[in-house]
Scaffold this motif. Structure first.
Motif, PDB file in Angstrom:
ATOM      1  N   LYS A   1       0.808  -1.224   0.000  1.00 23.86           N
ATOM      2  CA  LYS A   1       0.000   0.000   0.000  1.00 23.86           C
ATOM      3  C   LYS A   1       0.838   1.271   0.000  1.00 23.86           C
ATOM      4  O   LYS A   1       0.324   2.357   0.258  1.00 23.86           O
ATOM      5  CB  LYS A   1      -0.935   0.005   1.218  1.00 23.86           C
ATOM      6  CG  LYS A   1      -2.010  -1.075   1.180  1.00 23.86           C
ATOM      7  CD  LYS A   1      -2.975  -0.924   2.347  1.00 23.86           C
ATOM      8  CE  LYS A   1      -4.102  -1.940   2.264  1.00 23.86           C
ATOM      9  NZ  LYS A   1      -5.073  -1.769   3.379  1.00 23.86           N
ATOM     10  N   GLY A   2       2.117   1.128  -0.302  1.00 25.68           N
ATOM     11  CA  GLY A   2       2.947   2.328  -0.306  1.00 25.68           C
ATOM     12  C   GLY A   2       4.379   2.016  -0.667  1.00 25.68           C
ATOM     13  O   GLY A   2       4.749   0.866  -0.925  1.00 25.68           O
TER      14      GLY A   2
ATOM     15  N   VAL B   1       8.373  10.311   2.507  1.00 27.59           N
ATOM     16  CA  VAL B   1       7.767   9.109   1.931  1.00 27.59           C
ATOM     17  C   VAL B   1       6.497   8.740   2.698  1.00 27.59           C
ATOM     18  O   VAL B   1       5.503   8.306   2.091  1.00 27.59           O
ATOM     19  CB  VAL B   1       8.781   7.956   1.919  1.00 27.59           C
ATOM     20  CG1 VAL B   1       8.135   6.665   1.418  1.00 27.59           C
ATOM     21  CG2 VAL B   1       9.977   8.318   1.041  1.00 27.59           C
ATOM     22  N   VAL B   2       6.506   8.908   3.994  1.00 23.01           N
ATOM     23  CA  VAL B   2       5.286   8.682   4.781  1.00 23.01           C
ATOM     24  C   VAL B   2       4.166   9.580   4.272  1.00 23.01           C
ATOM     25  O   VAL B   2       3.019   9.148   4.068  1.00 23.01           O
ATOM     26  CB  VAL B   2       5.546   8.934   6.275  1.00 23.01           C
ATOM     27  CG1 VAL B   2       4.223   8.929   7.054  1.00 23.01           C
ATOM     28  CG2 VAL B   2       6.487   7.877   6.847  1.00 23.01           C
ATOM     29  N   ALA B   3       4.497  10.853   4.022  1.00 25.33           N
ATOM     30  CA  ALA B   3       3.492  11.787   3.524  1.00 25.33           C
ATOM     31  C   ALA B   3       3.019  11.394   2.135  1.00 25.33           C
ATOM     32  O   ALA B   3       1.820  11.470   1.828  1.00 25.33           O
ATOM     33  CB  ALA B   3       4.064  13.203   3.503  1.00 25.33           C
ATOM     34  N   GLY B   4       3.948  10.968   1.284  1.00 23.60           N
ATOM     35  CA  GLY B   4       3.569  10.531  -0.057  1.00 23.60           C
ATOM     36  C   GLY B   4       2.688   9.301  -0.022  1.00 23.60           C
ATOM     37  O   GLY B   4       1.711   9.196  -0.786  1.00 23.60           O
ATOM     38  N   ASN B   5       2.999   8.371   0.854  1.00 19.29           N
ATOM     39  CA  ASN B   5       2.166   7.173   0.998  1.00 19.29           C
ATOM     40  C   ASN B   5       0.765   7.520   1.480  1.00 19.29           C
ATOM     41  O   ASN B   5      -0.230   6.955   1.021  1.00 19.29           O
ATOM     42  CB  ASN B   5       2.818   6.189   1.962  1.00 19.29           C
ATOM     43  CG  ASN B   5       3.999   5.448   1.355  1.00 19.29           C
ATOM     44  OD1 ASN B   5       4.162   5.425   0.131  1.00 19.29           O
ATOM     45  ND2 ASN B   5       4.819   4.849   2.196  1.00 19.29           N
ATOM     46  N   THR B   6       0.679   8.447   2.405  1.00 22.93           N
ATOM     47  CA  THR B   6      -0.633   8.885   2.894  1.00 22.93           C
ATOM     48  C   THR B   6      -1.451   9.484   1.764  1.00 22.93           C
ATOM     49  O   THR B   6      -2.654   9.213   1.636  1.00 22.93           O
ATOM     50  CB  THR B   6      -0.464   9.908   4.025  1.00 22.93           C
ATOM     51  OG1 THR B   6       0.258   9.304   5.108  1.00 22.93           O
ATOM     52  CG2 THR B   6      -1.813  10.391   4.525  1.00 22.93           C
TER      53      THR B   6
ATOM     54  N   ILE C   1      -6.069   8.497  -2.321  1.00 25.07           N
ATOM     55  CA  ILE C   1      -6.558   8.347  -3.697  1.00 25.07           C
ATOM     56  C   ILE C   1      -7.154   6.964  -3.901  1.00 25.07           C
ATOM     57  O   ILE C   1      -8.260   6.815  -4.439  1.00 25.07           O
ATOM     58  CB  ILE C   1      -5.407   8.595  -4.689  1.00 25.07           C
ATOM     59  CG1 ILE C   1      -4.988  10.067  -4.659  1.00 25.07           C
ATOM     60  CG2 ILE C   1      -5.807   8.180  -6.104  1.00 25.07           C
ATOM     61  CD1 ILE C   1      -3.744  10.362  -5.468  1.00 25.07           C
ATOM     62  N   VAL C   2      -6.442   5.937  -3.453  1.00 20.41           N
ATOM     63  CA  VAL C   2      -6.928   4.565  -3.666  1.00 20.41           C
ATOM     64  C   VAL C   2      -8.172   4.300  -2.844  1.00 20.41           C
ATOM     65  O   VAL C   2      -9.144   3.704  -3.334  1.00 20.41           O
ATOM     66  CB  VAL C   2      -5.823   3.541  -3.331  1.00 20.41           C
ATOM     67  CG1 VAL C   2      -6.339   2.118  -3.574  1.00 20.41           C
ATOM     68  CG2 VAL C   2      -4.577   3.794  -4.165  1.00 20.41           C
ATOM     69  N   ASP C   3      -8.172   4.729  -1.600  1.00 22.78           N
ATOM     70  CA  ASP C   3      -9.318   4.461  -0.726  1.00 22.78           C
ATOM     71  C   ASP C   3     -10.580   5.175  -1.205  1.00 22.78           C
ATOM     72  O   ASP C   3     -11.700   4.704  -0.977  1.00 22.78           O
ATOM     73  CB  ASP C   3      -8.993   4.877   0.706  1.00 22.78           C
ATOM     74  CG  ASP C   3      -7.938   3.975   1.346  1.00 22.78           C
ATOM     75  OD1 ASP C   3      -7.700   2.870   0.809  1.00 22.78           O
ATOM     76  OD2 ASP C   3      -7.341   4.385   2.361  1.00 22.78           O
ATOM     77  N   ALA C   4     -10.403   6.310  -1.879  1.00 24.53           N
ATOM     78  CA  ALA C   4     -11.560   7.036  -2.410  1.00 24.53           C
ATOM     79  C   ALA C   4     -12.080   6.423  -3.699  1.00 24.53           C
ATOM     80  O   ALA C   4     -13.270   6.534  -4.024  1.00 24.53           O
ATOM     81  CB  ALA C   4     -11.198   8.503  -2.642  1.00 24.53           C
ATOM     82  N   GLY C   5     -11.198   5.757  -4.443  1.00 19.43           N
ATOM     83  CA  GLY C   5     -11.593   5.220  -5.740  1.00 19.43           C
ATOM     84  C   GLY C   5     -11.675   6.311  -6.796  1.00 19.43           C
ATOM     85  O   GLY C   5     -11.576   7.507  -6.497  1.00 19.43           O
ATOM     86  N   ASP C   6     -11.868   5.887  -8.039  1.00 20.21           N
ATOM     87  CA  ASP C   6     -11.897   6.851  -9.141  1.00 20.21           C
ATOM     88  C   ASP C   6     -12.580   6.190 -10.333  1.00 20.21           C
ATOM     89  O   ASP C   6     -12.662   4.959 -10.443  1.00 20.21           O
ATOM     90  CB  ASP C   6     -10.464   7.270  -9.505  1.00 20.21           C
ATOM     91  CG  ASP C   6     -10.412   8.513 -10.381  1.00 20.21           C
ATOM     92  OD1 ASP C   6     -11.456   9.161 -10.554  1.00 20.21           O
ATOM     93  OD2 ASP C   6      -9.327   8.817 -10.891  1.00 20.21           O
TER      94      ASP C   6
END
Length: 559
Positions: free
Chosen positions: A193-194, A207-212, A217-222
Motif C-alpha cells: 500500500k505504499g 515518503v510517509v506523507a507521499g504514501n498517505t 486516492i486509492v481508498d476514495a476510488g476513481d
C-alpha cells in the motif's frame, strides 16, 4: 510550503522573438569560428527509465505527445537506441543504464536465475535478493544490491565526492536498485500500500506523507481514465481465450490496491515521490551534482496485461506524458539546473492474437513442449537420467537459460546437455541454441549493435557464474506465454529487435537539439552523463562511449 506534482501548472509557452532583417549586407563570416565554451555541469542528473518503452511505441506515439515527452523531443533524440543483449528483461536492462556496461559485466543475466545446489527448497534467485538471508525467497525477497557487479554512475560520483546525493524511486525494487547501485542515500519502491525501502532502513517523513496521499486516492476510488481522441484506432476488443483485451479504461474501485498497482496512476505517484525526495534531500542545491533515478514501471505492467497495441497502452502513454510534464514543471518551479536522460530497460511485443489479426501470422504462443517440465521429461526419456533429487532441469520456458540439476556426474551432465541440445535443435520454434562452454570462449562484443550476430547478443548477457548451461533463443514472433490469462497476455525477453530497440533522449534547458539516427546503446548513457558532470574514469570503465548530445559546435564529450 511543499509543492506536489498535481499542484504544479503546466509550463507556460515560451515567447519567440524573430530578429529584424538588416538593410545593409551582412559582414563576412570569420575564417574560423571560435570554439564553443563548454557549459557548466548541471546540478542534478535526472535519469528516467520507462519500463517496456520500445522504439516502436516511441515512433508510434511521439507525434501525439504534448507535455513531458514533448519537452524532451527538443533535446538530443536517438530513436535507434539498443539494449544490445539477448536477455531483454527488467533487471538486466536497468543494470546497463547507469553502469555503462553490458549484463555480462554487471552479472545481472535475468530477473531470476537458478542455483540448483542452493541449500533451500526455492532454487530460484531473484536479481536483487540476498538469498543468504534465511528470511528471503525469490517471491518475497530481502532486497539487496549485492548481485550487481559494476558500480553505477551514482556510485562513482559519490566515490569522487561523498557530498553527491544518489537516490532512486520506482514501482519495482529491481529497477530502483539497479539504477542507484551500492552507495545510496535513498532508494524506494512500491510494495503493498505504499513505497518502502531496504529492511535495514526506515522510510523518511516525505515518503510517509507521499504514501498517505496515495492511500487517500486509492481508498476514495476513481472513475475510468480519459481516452484521448487519437486513441480511437486502437480502441477495439480482441479475444484472447475466454476474455478480451483492447478496451479497458482503468476504473479504480475504492480500496483496490491491486488494480492501482497495475495501472497508470502508480506512475503519477512515482513522479510525486521523486519530487518529495528532491525536496527532502535537498538535491540540486549546491555545486556538487546529484543523481536522481526514476523508473516508471506501468508501461511494462500495462503491456503484460493488455499488450502494446490496445487502448490501454494509448491511455498509459498519455497519462505518462502528463506525469513527466508535471515532474519537469516541479523541477522548474524549484529553480533547479537539471539534465534529463530518458530511455527504457527493454522493448516489448504485442499479444499474438492481435498480431494475427493485423497480418502477422507467424506470431504465436510457445508450445507446451518447450516448457521446462516437458523438456526435462523428454531428456530423461532420451537418456534414462533422472535428477538425484528435485528436478533434472530448471529455467527455460522461453528465450533464456536452462540449468542442470546438481549432483550429476560429469558424464551425466554431458549426456543431458547433448540430449537437450538435440531436442531443442529439432524444435521448429527454436532459432538457436548455445552452451555455456561455447559462450565462454567469446569476448563481449562491441560495435554497432544492429549488426551483432545472435551469439554476440547472447554473449553480451552471459555470465559464467550465473547463466545456464544451455541457452535457447526462440524464433521471431514466438511469445513465451503458453497459457495466457487476465493480466498476462504479452511479454518481452527475446533477442529480437522489438525487444532490444529503445529510444534514448537527452535534454537540458538551453541545449541545441538534434535527431541522431545512428544506432547507439544504453551502455553509452553512463559515459555521456559522466562527461556532462566532469567525472573522469579510467579506460575500460565503460563498455559504451560518450555521445555528443549538443547539436551545436560544442562537444559535450570534450571536457
Amino acid at each position: 510550503m511543499r509543492l506536489s506534482l498535481s499542484s504544479i501548472a503546466l509550463a507556460t509557452a515560451l515567447a519567440v522573438c524573430s530578429p529584424a532583417f538588416a538593410e545593409e549586407a551582412p559582414a563576412p563570416a570569420p575564417a574560423e569560428a571560435p570554439a564553443a565554451e563548454p557549459a557548466s555541469p548541471p546540478k542534478l542528473i535526472v535519469a528516467i527509465s520507462v519500463d517496456q518503452f520500445s522504439a516502436d511505441l516511441f515512433a508510434q506515439y511521439r507525434e501525439h505527445f504534448s507535455k513531458g515527452f514533448a519537452r524532451l523531443l527538443t533535446g538530443a533524440v536517438f530513436p535507434s537506441g539498443y539494449q544490445s543483449h539477448a536477455a531483454t528483461e527488467t533487471c538486466p536492462g536497468h543494470s546497463t543504464l547507469l553502469t555503462g556496461v553490458h549484463p555480462a559485466r554487471t552479472g545481472i543475466v535475468a530477473n531470476n536465475w537458478y542455483v540448483p545446489g542452493i541449500g533451500r527448497k526455492d532454487k530460484k534467485v531473484y536479481c536483487v535478493e540476498d538469498e543468504t538471508n534465511p528470511e528471503s525467497t525469490s517471491k518475497n525477497p530481502v532486497v539487496s544490491p549485492d548481485h550487481l557487479k559494476a558500480p553505477t554512475l551514482g556510485d562513482l560520483m559519490k566515490k569522487a565526492n561523498p557530498a553527491t546525493i544518489n537516490a532512486a524511486v520506482s514501482a519495482k525494487d529491481r529497477a530502483a536498485v539497479m539504477m542507484s547501485g551500492h552507495d545510496t542515500d535513498a532508494v524506494y519502491w512500491f510494495q503493498g500500500k505504499g513505497f518502502t525501502t531496504f529492511a535495514d532502513r526506515k522510510i523518511s517523513r516525505a515518503v510517509v506523507a507521499g504514501n498517505t496521499a496515495l492511500q487517500k486516492i486509492v481508498d476514495a476510488g476513481d472513475g475510468a481514465l480519459p481516452v484521448p481522441g487519437w486513441c480511437g484506432a486502437v480502441d477495439r476488443a480482441v479475444k484472447v481465450g475466454d476474455f478480451t483485451i483492447g478496451t479497458y479504461r482503468f476504473p479504480l474501485k475504492a480500496g483496490d490496491y491491486a488494480a492501482y498497482g497495475y495501472g497508470p496512476r502508480l506512475d503519477a505517484a512515482t513522479g510525486d515521490m521523486a519530487i518529495r525526495m528532491v525536496d527532502e534531500l535537498g538535491m540540486g542545491k549546491d555545486a556538487v551534482p546529484d543523481v536522481l533515478s526514476v523508473s516508471f514501471s506501468q508501461t511494462d505492467r500495462v503491456g503484460h496485461a493488455f499488450g502494446t497495441e490496445g487502448v490501454e497502452m494509448c491511455i498509459q502513454l498519455a497519462q505518462l506524458d502528463a506525469t513527466l510534464g508535471q515532474l519537469f514543471d516541479a523541477l522548474d518551479a524549484r529553480g533547479l539546473d537539471y539534465a534529463v536522460v530518458l530511455t527504457a530497460d527493454h522493448g516489448g511485443f504485442d499479444a499474438p492474437e492481435r498480431l494475427d489479426q493485423e497480418g502477422y501470422p507467424d506470431a504465436k504462443r510457445m508450445s507446451e513442449d518447450l516448457e521446462i517440465g516437458a523438456l526435462a521429461d523428454a531428456v530423461s526419456q532420451d537418456t534414462g537420467i533422472t535428477a538425484p533429487q528435485g528436478k533434472l532441469l530448471y529455467g527455460g520456458g522461453g528465450s533464456g537459460d536452462i540449468y542442470l540439476a546438481s549432483g550429476l556426474t560429469d558424464e551425466q551432465r554431458k549426456t543431458v546437455i547433448d540430449a537437450l541440445v538435440a531436442r531443442l535443435r529439432d524444435n521448429p520454434e527454436v532459432a538457436s541454441i548455445y552452451t555455456a562452454e561455447q559462450l565462454e570462449q567469446l569476448p563481449v562484443p562491441h560495435g554497432n549493435p544492429q549488426d551483432w550476430t545472435m551469439i554476440e547478443r547472447v554473449r553480451a548477457s552471459f555470465d559464467p557464474e550465473r547463466s545456464g548451461q544451455v541457452l535457447m533463443m526462440t524464433r521471431r514472433g514466438v511469445v513465451p506465454i503458453v497459457h495466457p490469462g487476465p493480466g498476462y497476455v504479452a511479454t518481452h525477453g527475446s533477442p529480437w529487435d522489438y525487444d532490444r530497440r529503445v529510444p534514448i533522449v537527452f535534454w537540458r534547458k538551453g541545449m541545441t537539439g538534434e535527431e541522431q539516427p545512428a544506432p547507439v546503446e544504453t551502455v553509452d548513457i553512463a559515459p555521456t552523463l559522466a562527461a556532462l558532470v566532469g567525472l573522469k574514469e579510467p579506460e575500460g570503465t565503460w563498455d559504451g562511449r560518450c555521445l555528443d548530445i549538443d547539436g551545436s559546435e560544442a562537444d559535450t564529450c570534450a571536457r
